[in-house]
Scaffold this motif. Structure first.
Motif, short mmCIF file in Angstrom:
data_model
loop_
_atom_site.label_atom_id
_atom_site.label_comp_id
_atom_site.label_asym_id
_atom_site.label_seq_id
_atom_site.Cartn_x
_atom_site.Cartn_y
_atom_site.Cartn_z
N GLU A 1 33.99 95.31 111.03
CA GLU A 1 33.97 96.34 112.06
C GLU A 1 33.14 95.91 113.26
O GLU A 1 33.54 96.09 114.42
CB GLU A 1 33.40 97.65 111.49
N THR B 1 29.43 93.36 109.67
CA THR B 1 30.73 93.68 109.06
C THR B 1 31.89 93.23 109.94
O THR B 1 31.71 92.87 111.11
CB THR B 1 30.85 95.19 108.83
N GLN C 1 33.68 103.62 100.28
CA GLN C 1 33.97 102.22 100.52
C GLN C 1 35.44 101.95 100.18
O GLN C 1 36.00 102.57 99.27
CB GLN C 1 33.09 101.33 99.64
N GLU D 1 30.21 89.58 115.16
CA GLU D 1 29.42 90.58 114.44
C GLU D 1 27.93 90.49 114.75
O GLU D 1 27.23 91.49 114.73
CB GLU D 1 29.68 90.49 112.93
N SER E 1 28.78 107.24 101.97
CA SER E 1 30.05 106.92 102.62
C SER E 1 30.97 106.18 101.65
O SER E 1 30.53 105.36 100.85
CB SER E 1 29.81 106.05 103.86
N THR F 1 38.24 99.17 112.38
CA THR F 1 38.88 98.53 111.23
C THR F 1 40.04 99.37 110.72
O THR F 1 41.16 98.86 110.52
CB THR F 1 37.86 98.31 110.10
N VAL G 1 35.56 97.43 103.18
CA VAL G 1 35.42 98.24 104.38
C VAL G 1 34.34 99.26 104.07
O VAL G 1 34.52 100.12 103.21
CB VAL G 1 36.74 98.95 104.74
N HIS G 2 33.22 99.16 104.75
CA HIS G 2 32.03 99.93 104.39
C HIS G 2 32.01 101.28 105.09
O HIS G 2 31.22 101.52 106.01
CB HIS G 2 30.76 99.13 104.72
N ALA H 1 27.12 99.40 112.04
CA ALA H 1 28.04 98.64 111.20
C ALA H 1 27.73 97.15 111.25
O ALA H 1 28.61 96.31 111.08
CB ALA H 1 29.48 98.90 111.61
N GLU I 1 34.07 104.93 106.81
CA GLU I 1 35.15 105.32 107.75
C GLU I 1 34.90 104.64 109.09
O GLU I 1 34.44 105.25 110.06
CB GLU I 1 35.16 106.84 107.90
N LEU I 2 35.24 103.37 109.17
CA LEU I 2 34.94 102.56 110.34
C LEU I 2 36.13 102.57 111.29
O LEU I 2 37.21 102.11 110.94
CB LEU I 2 34.60 101.13 109.92
#
Length: 430
Positions: A411, A409, A172, A399, A170, A69, A62-63, A406, A65-66
């Motif tokens: 997200e 991903t 991960q 995606e 950010s 997701t 999870v790349h 994002a 604070e998405l």
């Protein structure tokens, strides 16, 4: 004409499941048609595959604070944990700590901020950093674009890559138990809201007129008012005569041309479990999270699971394209040779230490054929075209259709699904 559903969703990956759930919650009768024999798409958490614990053959991180997701994980009661470990680099025979994924990124800021128009990454580097003294910088940027973004630097948009190339602090995360738990939750929600599933039903043709679609598979045909396609961009790009292409009748030439503008990234993922965690025995690598190199399989990372003896290798972009048709034994040799050079351990020793392994070569998955999309020059306009409903009847999500930071991903898949459901409900045929 009697309809089997109000809406047919083609594809049971994250985007398809999220969209189907939301459509069903809004009172629509939904049929999900999936070409493979299970849900998940490019999320593929393997259990009982010979490894000591679950492994991620597809999406893993999870790349940042998405919102979509993390909210979905919270709703599902699925824990997620911050990544840990040092970022290292193997360069000129030595292992050293590296602070950023892109070296010299401070020098990129002014030319990136001053850009008046878009261009491919390689053209940008040749224009602003042409000298012999800039060779290391050009190599670092290209390695990032081709590795992290799974992109071809000759096609990738420099403006789209701008944020990723600048310093990114950010945090991960990893999903505890694997992303497959998210898929299980989405399937459960779809089931509870009355969605119907058809697995191993690859779509061949979509006959359509406004307010009516007929979706043809080798086993059966289904009728609905609307259809949503959430298949990978590589499937939308396929020539009409290719084996796994989806043909529209009448044809959707503008959508097909738009799809071809978007980049389809190539990735091979190497999951190697050893009898011992030999990297922990070396003072330089005992706290390793990631290690970057110029080896054939250049990027490797460890797991946060206590006692894990898994190393994951990553090969992407044009370098992956060169090897994508090699057999698995050749690819395994490439992986072990890369580790041998990085850790100074003989190949034969690593082979003896290898407990089990798996190579995820996404290009060989017939109904997927790529890992994730990347932005090219012109892809923003192409995505805008794909996001336009066709006669309130045909919609696209996934995606590759997402416009935002994002891209590529899970997200992006979830966000595109939520957005397209609003469009489908607003454009419902009379």
């Amino acid at each position: 004409m009697k309809h089997d559903a109000d809406a047919i969703v083609v594809g049971a990956g994250a985007a398809g499941l999220m969209a189907a759930w939301h459509l069903a919650q809004a009172g629509r009768k939904v049929l999900i048609v999936e070409a493979n024999d299970k849900p998940g798409g490019r999320i593929n958490t393997l259990h009982n595959a010979g490894f000591s614990h679950y492994v991620e053959a597809g999406a893993e991180f999870v790349h940042g604070e998405l919102p979509f997701t993390l909210q979905l994980l919270k709703e599902a009661g699925i824990e997620y944990t911050p990544m840990s470990g040092e970022l290292l680099q193997y360069k000129k025979g030595e292992i050293q700590e590296q602070h950023d994924l892109v070296e010299h990124n401070e020098r990129l800021k002014k030319p990136l901020n001053d850009l008046a128009y878009d261009m491919p990454v390689e053209d940008f580097l040749n224009k602003y950093f042409p000298g012999v003294e800039d060779a290391a910088m050009r190599q670092s940027v290209k390695r990032f674009i081709e590795g992290y973004e799974a992109a071809d630097a000759k096609r990738a948009s420099i403006i789209a890559m701008k944020e990723d190339l600048m310093e990114d602090d950010s945090e991960q995360f990893r999903v505890e138990g694997g992303y497959g738990k998210m898929i299980d939750y989405l399937v459960k929600q779809c089931d509870q809201n009355g969605c119907m599933f058809r697995y191993s039903y690859p779509v061949k043709h979509i006959h359509w007129s406004e307010g009516n679609v007929r979706v043809d598979t080798p086993a059966a045909s289904y009728h609905a008012q609307q259809v949503l396609l959430t298949v990978p961009i590589s499937i939308l790009q396929a020539e009409p005569n290719e084996e796994h292409a989806i043909r529209f009748l009448p044809s959707l030439e503008r959508k097909w041309e738009a799809a071809k503008v978007i980049g389809a990234g190539i990735v091979m993922k190497f999951l190697l479990e050893f009898k011992t965690a030999f990297w922990k025995e070396n003072a330089e690598t005992k706290d390793m999270g990631f290690i970057l190199s110029d080896e054939i399989v250049p990027t490797w990372w460890t797991q946060t699971l206590e006692g894990s003896m898994l190393l994951t290798g990553w090969l992407a972009g044009p370098n992956a394209a060169k090897l994508k048709d090699d057999d698995e034994d050749m690819l395994l040799d490439d992986a072990l040779n890369s580790l041998s050079n990085i850790f100074k351990i003989p190949h034969v020793t690593l082979r003896e230490q290898l407990r089990t392994w798996y190579i995820a070569n996404w290009q060989h998955q017939p109904f997927i054929k790529c890992a994730y999309s990347y932005a090219t020059v012109g892809s923003k306009e192409a995505k805008e075209e794909l996001n336009k409903p066709e006669s309130s009847t045909i919609f696209f999500a996934g995606e590759a259709t997402y416009i935002g930071q994002a891209a590529g991903t899970v997200e992006a898949a979830l966000a595109s699904a939520v957005n397209v459901v609003k469009e489908m409900l607003n454009h419902r045929p009379a």
